[in-house]
Write a protein that holds these residues in place. Structure first.
Motif, mmCIF file in Angstrom:
data_model
loop_
_atom_site.group_PDB
_atom_site.id
_atom_site.type_symbol
_atom_site.label_atom_id
_atom_site.label_comp_id
_atom_site.label_asym_id
_atom_site.label_seq_id
_atom_site.Cartn_x
_atom_site.Cartn_y
_atom_site.Cartn_z
ATOM 1 N N LEU A 2 0.836 -1.198 0.000
ATOM 2 C CA LEU A 2 0.000 0.000 0.000
ATOM 3 C C LEU A 2 0.873 1.250 0.000
ATOM 4 O O LEU A 2 1.898 1.297 0.680
ATOM 5 C CB LEU A 2 -0.899 0.030 1.233
ATOM 6 N N THR A 3 0.432 2.242 -0.755
ATOM 7 C CA THR A 3 1.019 3.570 -0.672
ATOM 8 C C THR A 3 -0.096 4.488 -0.180
ATOM 9 O O THR A 3 -1.206 4.019 0.114
ATOM 10 C CB THR A 3 1.550 4.059 -2.039
ATOM 11 N N ARG A 4 0.173 5.746 -0.134
ATOM 12 C CA ARG A 4 -0.847 6.685 0.356
ATOM 13 C C ARG A 4 -2.143 6.576 -0.441
ATOM 14 O O ARG A 4 -3.229 6.583 0.130
ATOM 15 C CB ARG A 4 -0.301 8.115 0.284
ATOM 16 N N ARG A 5 -2.043 6.414 -1.767
ATOM 17 C CA ARG A 5 -3.246 6.409 -2.603
ATOM 18 C C ARG A 5 -3.446 5.148 -3.419
ATOM 19 O O ARG A 5 -4.462 5.008 -4.095
ATOM 20 C CB ARG A 5 -3.202 7.596 -3.572
ATOM 21 N N LEU A 6 -2.485 4.224 -3.376
ATOM 22 C CA LEU A 6 -2.523 3.073 -4.280
ATOM 23 C C LEU A 6 -2.422 1.742 -3.551
ATOM 24 O O LEU A 6 -1.808 1.641 -2.496
ATOM 25 C CB LEU A 6 -1.356 3.150 -5.271
ATOM 26 N N VAL A 7 -3.003 0.734 -4.182
ATOM 27 C CA VAL A 7 -2.763 -0.664 -3.840
ATOM 28 C C VAL A 7 -1.900 -1.206 -4.969
ATOM 29 O O VAL A 7 -2.291 -1.148 -6.139
ATOM 30 C CB VAL A 7 -4.079 -1.469 -3.758
ATOM 31 N N ARG A 9 -0.221 -4.533 -6.374
ATOM 32 C CA ARG A 9 -0.364 -5.981 -6.247
ATOM 33 C C ARG A 9 0.455 -6.677 -7.326
ATOM 34 O O ARG A 9 0.402 -6.280 -8.495
ATOM 35 C CB ARG A 9 -1.835 -6.341 -6.381
ATOM 36 N N HIS A 63 -3.753 0.098 -8.439
ATOM 37 C CA HIS A 63 -5.168 0.481 -8.353
ATOM 38 C C HIS A 63 -5.323 1.566 -7.299
ATOM 39 O O HIS A 63 -4.659 1.517 -6.251
ATOM 40 C CB HIS A 63 -6.040 -0.721 -7.958
ATOM 41 N N ARG A 64 -6.218 2.516 -7.565
ATOM 42 C CA ARG A 64 -6.489 3.541 -6.553
ATOM 43 C C ARG A 64 -7.156 2.906 -5.354
ATOM 44 O O ARG A 64 -8.090 2.108 -5.499
ATOM 45 C CB ARG A 64 -7.397 4.642 -7.119
ATOM 46 N N ARG A 65 -6.708 3.293 -4.184
ATOM 47 C CA ARG A 65 -7.303 2.771 -2.951
ATOM 48 C C ARG A 65 -8.743 3.211 -2.805
ATOM 49 O O ARG A 65 -9.585 2.447 -2.315
ATOM 50 C CB ARG A 65 -6.496 3.246 -1.732
ATOM 51 N N GLU A 66 -9.057 4.432 -3.203
ATOM 52 C CA GLU A 66 -10.387 4.985 -2.955
ATOM 53 C C GLU A 66 -11.500 4.290 -3.730
ATOM 54 O O GLU A 66 -12.616 4.177 -3.244
ATOM 55 C CB GLU A 66 -10.417 6.486 -3.250
ATOM 56 N N GLY A 68 -10.627 1.548 -6.428
ATOM 57 C CA GLY A 68 -10.175 0.357 -7.141
ATOM 58 C C GLY A 68 -9.870 0.569 -8.610
ATOM 59 O O GLY A 68 -9.531 -0.381 -9.319
#
Length: 179
Positions: A2-7, A9, A63-66, A68
């Motif tokens: 995980l980063t601040r805004r991203l997953v 994988r 992918h964006r965390r907020e 997907g």
């Protein structure tokens, strides 16, 4: 990861459709001498999965965390450059997400992974000399320009992949600022 805004994988063979989607983006396709076919994406995804198994490192889908949403891909590869093994960092961000710092976020995650997880002493990155956007990301990640390599790639003003294209080579070392 995980980063601040991203997953981020690891890419697997099952991700071929997402890989294909990333490489349909006109900006990305430009740097890969055209959009990829579904078969090219399938082979690349299989090779990416195998790299994780074989090398303990490879490419991620981002992918964006907020929500997907698929932002792009990036990560590390074990390769040989100038006759020595190295870790090479790269990224590809889809057009709707360009200019928002996602490539830098992927790049910083790759550097962190290389140093903290793999115990690497340095990470390299290279791109065609005229790819100013990627060069700017390399600098934001904390890399510094250390030279030039010649390999098959794109040459500004010429069509298609050329046998001898100039690439700008960047490096960050473990104890360097940003490293």
């Amino acid at each position: 990861m995980l980063t601040r805004r991203l997953v981020l994988r690891p890419v697997t063979a099952a991700d071929a459709e997402d890989v294909w989607l990333v490489h349909q983006d006109p900006h990305i396709a430009r740097w890969y001498a055209g959009a990829w076919s579904p078969e090219q994406a399938r082979r690349w995804a299989q090779e990416a999965e195998e790299a994780w198994r074989r090398d303990g490192v490879g490419k991620w889908l981002a992918h964006r965390r907020e929500d997907g949403e698929l932002v792009g891909r990036g990560g590390l590869s074990r390769t040989v450059l100038q006759e020595r093994p190295c870790l090479e960092l790269g990224w590809a961000v889809r057009t709707p997400f360009r200019g928002a710092g996602y490539a830098t976020e992927i790049g910083r995650a790759g550097v962190r992974f290389a140093f903290e997880v793999l115990g690497a002493q340095e990470v390299l990155s290279f791109t065609e000399e005229h790819n100013t956007a990627s060069r700017a990301v390399m600098e934001r990640v904390g890399m510094r320009h250390v030279g030039r390599v010649v390999r098959p790639g794109l040459v500004e003003g010429l069509d298609g992949v050329q046998e001898s294209a100039p690439f700008a080579l960047y490096r960050i070392e473990r104890d360097a600022p940003g490293g």
